[in-house]
Design a protein around this motif. Structure first.
Motif, PDB file in Angstrom:
ATOM      1  N   GLN A  45      -5.805  10.705  -3.012  1.00 52.00           N
ATOM      2  CA  GLN A  45      -4.835  11.522  -3.760  1.00 52.00           C
ATOM      3  C   GLN A  45      -4.722  12.911  -3.136  1.00 52.00           C
ATOM      4  O   GLN A  45      -3.616  13.441  -2.973  1.00 52.00           O
ATOM      5  CB  GLN A  45      -5.270  11.620  -5.218  1.00 52.00           C
ATOM      6  N   ALA A  46      -5.866  13.487  -2.785  1.00 50.95           N
ATOM      7  CA  ALA A  46      -5.849  14.808  -2.155  1.00 50.95           C
ATOM      8  C   ALA A  46      -5.172  14.755  -0.791  1.00 50.95           C
ATOM      9  O   ALA A  46      -4.432  15.675  -0.412  1.00 50.95           O
ATOM     10  CB  ALA A  46      -7.277  15.332  -2.014  1.00 50.95           C
ATOM     11  N   ALA A  47      -5.406  13.688  -0.030  1.00 46.67           N
ATOM     12  CA  ALA A  47      -4.786  13.546   1.292  1.00 46.67           C
ATOM     13  C   ALA A  47      -3.272  13.435   1.177  1.00 46.67           C
ATOM     14  O   ALA A  47      -2.532  14.026   1.971  1.00 46.67           O
ATOM     15  CB  ALA A  47      -5.357  12.324   2.004  1.00 46.67           C
ATOM     16  N   ALA A  48      -2.801  12.690   0.182  1.00 46.02           N
ATOM     17  CA  ALA A  48      -1.353  12.552  -0.015  1.00 46.02           C
ATOM     18  C   ALA A  48      -0.713  13.894  -0.359  1.00 46.02           C
ATOM     19  O   ALA A  48       0.386  14.216   0.104  1.00 46.02           O
ATOM     20  CB  ALA A  48      -1.062  11.524  -1.113  1.00 46.02           C
ATOM     21  N   LEU A  49      -1.405  14.694  -1.162  1.00 51.78           N
ATOM     22  CA  LEU A  49      -0.877  16.004  -1.540  1.00 51.78           C
ATOM     23  C   LEU A  49      -0.888  16.988  -0.372  1.00 51.78           C
ATOM     24  O   LEU A  49      -0.089  17.927  -0.344  1.00 51.78           O
ATOM     25  CB  LEU A  49      -1.698  16.579  -2.703  1.00 51.78           C
ATOM     26  N   PHE A  74       4.145   9.478   6.071  1.00 52.47           N
ATOM     27  CA  PHE A  74       2.697   9.410   5.912  1.00 52.47           C
ATOM     28  C   PHE A  74       2.294   9.497   4.443  1.00 52.47           C
ATOM     29  O   PHE A  74       1.342   8.841   4.017  1.00 52.47           O
ATOM     30  CB  PHE A  74       2.020  10.525   6.707  1.00 52.47           C
ATOM     31  N   ARG A  75       3.006  10.300   3.665  1.00 48.97           N
ATOM     32  CA  ARG A  75       2.673  10.400   2.242  1.00 48.97           C
ATOM     33  C   ARG A  75       2.883   9.055   1.548  1.00 48.97           C
ATOM     34  O   ARG A  75       2.070   8.623   0.727  1.00 48.97           O
ATOM     35  CB  ARG A  75       3.522  11.470   1.566  1.00 48.97           C
ATOM     36  N   GLN A  76       3.977   8.374   1.906  1.00 53.52           N
ATOM     37  CA  GLN A  76       4.231   7.066   1.324  1.00 53.52           C
ATOM     38  C   GLN A  76       3.151   6.062   1.739  1.00 53.52           C
ATOM     39  O   GLN A  76       2.687   5.257   0.926  1.00 53.52           O
ATOM     40  CB  GLN A  76       5.607   6.562   1.761  1.00 53.52           C
ATOM     41  N   ALA A  77       2.741   6.126   3.013  1.00 57.77           N
ATOM     42  CA  ALA A  77       1.692   5.221   3.492  1.00 57.77           C
ATOM     43  C   ALA A  77       0.377   5.457   2.756  1.00 57.77           C
ATOM     44  O   ALA A  77      -0.309   4.497   2.365  1.00 57.77           O
ATOM     45  CB  ALA A  77       1.503   5.407   5.000  1.00 57.77           C
ATOM     46  N   GLN A 110      -3.724   3.956  -1.228  1.00 55.91           N
ATOM     47  CA  GLN A 110      -4.442   4.273  -2.467  1.00 55.91           C
ATOM     48  C   GLN A 110      -4.281   3.147  -3.490  1.00 55.91           C
ATOM     49  O   GLN A 110      -5.253   2.744  -4.147  1.00 55.91           O
ATOM     50  CB  GLN A 110      -3.922   5.583  -3.043  1.00 55.91           C
ATOM     51  N   HIS A 111      -3.080   2.619  -3.600  1.00 50.94           N
ATOM     52  CA  HIS A 111      -2.833   1.521  -4.541  1.00 50.94           C
ATOM     53  C   HIS A 111      -3.660   0.294  -4.178  1.00 50.94           C
ATOM     54  O   HIS A 111      -4.250  -0.358  -5.061  1.00 50.94           O
ATOM     55  CB  HIS A 111      -1.343   1.179  -4.531  1.00 50.94           C
ATOM     56  N   GLN A 112      -3.753  -0.015  -2.881  1.00 47.66           N
ATOM     57  CA  GLN A 112      -4.518  -1.182  -2.449  1.00 47.66           C
ATOM     58  C   GLN A 112      -6.018  -0.979  -2.648  1.00 47.66           C
ATOM     59  O   GLN A 112      -6.722  -1.902  -3.057  1.00 47.66           O
ATOM     60  CB  GLN A 112      -4.196  -1.472  -0.984  1.00 47.66           C
ATOM     61  N   LEU A 137     -10.922   0.115   2.599  1.00 46.13           N
ATOM     62  CA  LEU A 137     -10.031   1.099   3.205  1.00 46.13           C
ATOM     63  C   LEU A 137      -9.522   0.642   4.566  1.00 46.13           C
ATOM     64  O   LEU A 137      -8.338   0.802   4.875  1.00 46.13           O
ATOM     65  CB  LEU A 137     -10.753   2.444   3.339  1.00 46.13           C
ATOM     66  N   HIS A 138     -10.398   0.062   5.386  1.00 50.67           N
ATOM     67  CA  HIS A 138      -9.954  -0.326   6.732  1.00 50.67           C
ATOM     68  C   HIS A 138      -8.913  -1.436   6.684  1.00 50.67           C
ATOM     69  O   HIS A 138      -8.018  -1.497   7.535  1.00 50.67           O
ATOM     70  CB  HIS A 138     -11.160  -0.733   7.600  1.00 50.67           C
ATOM     71  N   GLN A 139      -8.994  -2.310   5.703  1.00 51.21           N
ATOM     72  CA  GLN A 139      -7.980  -3.358   5.563  1.00 51.21           C
ATOM     73  C   GLN A 139      -6.660  -2.783   5.068  1.00 51.21           C
ATOM     74  O   GLN A 139      -5.585  -3.212   5.498  1.00 51.21           O
ATOM     75  CB  GLN A 139      -8.476  -4.441   4.616  1.00 51.21           C
ATOM     76  N   ALA A 140      -6.740  -1.815   4.167  1.00 56.44           N
ATOM     77  CA  ALA A 140      -5.522  -1.164   3.687  1.00 56.44           C
ATOM     78  C   ALA A 140      -4.838  -0.399   4.814  1.00 56.44           C
ATOM     79  O   ALA A 140      -3.596  -0.391   4.929  1.00 56.44           O
ATOM     80  CB  ALA A 140      -5.858  -0.221   2.529  1.00 56.44           C
ATOM     81  N   LEU A 141      -5.624   0.242   5.671  1.00 58.38           N
ATOM     82  CA  LEU A 141      -5.055   0.955   6.817  1.00 58.38           C
ATOM     83  C   LEU A 141      -4.377   0.001   7.788  1.00 58.38           C
ATOM     84  O   LEU A 141      -3.358   0.350   8.401  1.00 58.38           O
ATOM     85  CB  LEU A 141      -6.155   1.733   7.554  1.00 58.38           C
ATOM     86  N   ALA A 142      -4.938  -1.189   7.950  1.00 61.70           N
ATOM     87  CA  ALA A 142      -4.392  -2.155   8.906  1.00 61.70           C
ATOM     88  C   ALA A 142      -2.981  -2.594   8.545  1.00 61.70           C
ATOM     89  O   ALA A 142      -2.227  -3.046   9.416  1.00 61.70           O
ATOM     90  CB  ALA A 142      -5.312  -3.370   8.984  1.00 61.70           C
ATOM     91  N   LYS A 143      -2.609  -2.442   7.289  1.00 60.64           N
ATOM     92  CA  LYS A 143      -1.271  -2.832   6.858  1.00 60.64           C
ATOM     93  C   LYS A 143      -0.234  -1.740   7.070  1.00 60.64           C
ATOM     94  O   LYS A 143       0.947  -1.942   6.802  1.00 60.64           O
ATOM     95  CB  LYS A 143      -1.312  -3.223   5.380  1.00 60.64           C
ATOM     96  N   GLN A 144      -0.684  -0.578   7.537  1.00 60.52           N
ATOM     97  CA  GLN A 144       0.212   0.554   7.767  1.00 60.52           C
ATOM     98  C   GLN A 144       0.293   0.829   9.268  1.00 60.52           C
ATOM     99  O   GLN A 144      -0.709   1.158   9.897  1.00 60.52           O
ATOM    100  CB  GLN A 144      -0.299   1.805   7.035  1.00 60.52           C
ATOM    101  N   HIS A 145       1.479   0.699   9.838  1.00 57.43           N
ATOM    102  CA  HIS A 145       1.622   0.822  11.292  1.00 57.43           C
ATOM    103  C   HIS A 145       1.406   2.244  11.793  1.00 57.43           C
ATOM    104  O   HIS A 145       1.254   2.470  13.000  1.00 57.43           O
ATOM    105  CB  HIS A 145       3.013   0.348  11.725  1.00 57.43           C
ATOM    106  N   LEU A 146       1.341   3.228  10.895  1.00 58.07           N
ATOM    107  CA  LEU A 146       1.142   4.618  11.312  1.00 58.07           C
ATOM    108  C   LEU A 146      -0.296   4.895  11.727  1.00 58.07           C
ATOM    109  O   LEU A 146      -0.575   5.921  12.364  1.00 58.07           O
ATOM    110  CB  LEU A 146       1.542   5.570  10.176  1.00 58.07           C
ATOM    111  N   PHE A 147      -1.216   4.004  11.378  1.00 57.72           N
ATOM    112  CA  PHE A 147      -2.632   4.201  11.691  1.00 57.72           C
ATOM    113  C   PHE A 147      -3.032   3.260  12.830  1.00 57.72           C
ATOM    114  O   PHE A 147      -3.009   2.047  12.659  1.00 57.72           O
ATOM    115  CB  PHE A 147      -3.493   3.939  10.455  1.00 57.72           C
TER     116      PHE A 147
END
Length: 241
Positions: free
Chosen positions: A129-133, A140-143, A148-150, A157-167
């Motif tokens: 939450q702090a990172a998004a703010l 990146f905020r949307q990602a 966070q939702h996942q 966390l690493h699996q949630a990141l894998a679903k975002q192409h920005l990381f």
């Protein structure tokens, strides 16, 4: 001369998840090469749109470069100017070198925030939450919000990141090590430091390349303003003469 095109791709990541995205390139082979470098297994690469001169001359892009030229004319360094414009981005994220600079800055900010919140004893949800703010960039905020939702649903966390192409894959791999070893805060701090160094080196090279070009753009804008101001006076003088 090769035509610049917009390609849409689908690929498998190291976790077996299907990811998709878009990339600007002059040939399909360049897209495949980029995906391989990112550790992705291409499934399909499709031609989406040819980027003609009219694509780059949209009103949004013109306004964006005028804002960038104004900031440079005011004496602001190129890196700082791009950071201020990062929240308008989608367009800047389509420019390869500039997108790397913006992504590096955003990744640095995100991992610094997560590292600090972990070291302070806060849970991961609060850290996200702090990172998004802390991020101005909408993409990146949307990602981060999706991650966070996942994580709230119990996904690591690493699996949630894998679903975002920005990381990039490196982020996913190091965070996975951190989660498995119980040293997530240390790995997050290392990622923040690494991204910061990479971004700084890229910014130095990019500034040396682009600042002369931007100075020419600033000169053109100033010259156009002067002509627009004095041309009616010259025309009036010729009519009266």
């Amino acid at each position: 001369m090769n035509k610049v095109r917009l390609y849409r791709w689908q690929a498998l990541d190291t976790q077996g998840q299907i990811r998709d995205g878009e990339m600007i390139a002059t040939a399909k082979d360049a897209v495949f090469q980029h995906l391989f470098q990112e550790g992705l297994q291409p499934l399909s690469v499709r031609f989406n749109q040819r980027l003609t001169a009219s694509y780059w001359r949209t009103d949004d892009l013109i306004v964006l470069f005028r804002q960038l030229a104004t900031l440079l004319q005011a004496g602001l360094p190129l890196v700082n100017a791009l950071t201020l414009l990062a929240s308008e981005q989608t367009l800047l994220l389509a420019v390869p070198l500039i997108s790397r600079l913006i992504c590096g800055g955003c990744l640095t900010q995100i991992f610094q925030t997560l590292a600090m919140t972990q070291q302070a004893g806060l849970n991961l949800i609060t850290g996200l939450q702090a990172a998004a703010l802390s991020i101005n960039n909408r993409c990146f905020r949307q990602a981060i919000n999706e991650i966070q939702h996942q994580v709230t649903q119990g996904i690591p966390l690493h699996q949630a990141l894998a679903k975002q192409h920005l990381f990039p894959p490196l982020c996913q791999q190091l965070i996975r090590i951190g989660e498995e070893s119980g040293a997530l805060d240390t790995l997050l701090a290392r990622l923040a430091h690494w991204n910061e160094q990479q971004t700084y080196q890229l910014a130095e090279g990019l500034a040396q390349t682009l600042e002369p070009i931007m100075m020419l753009i600033v000169g053109g804008l100033v010259g156009g303003l002067v002509i627009a101001m004095y041309l009616p006076i010259f025309q009036l003088g010729s009519v009266m003469g």
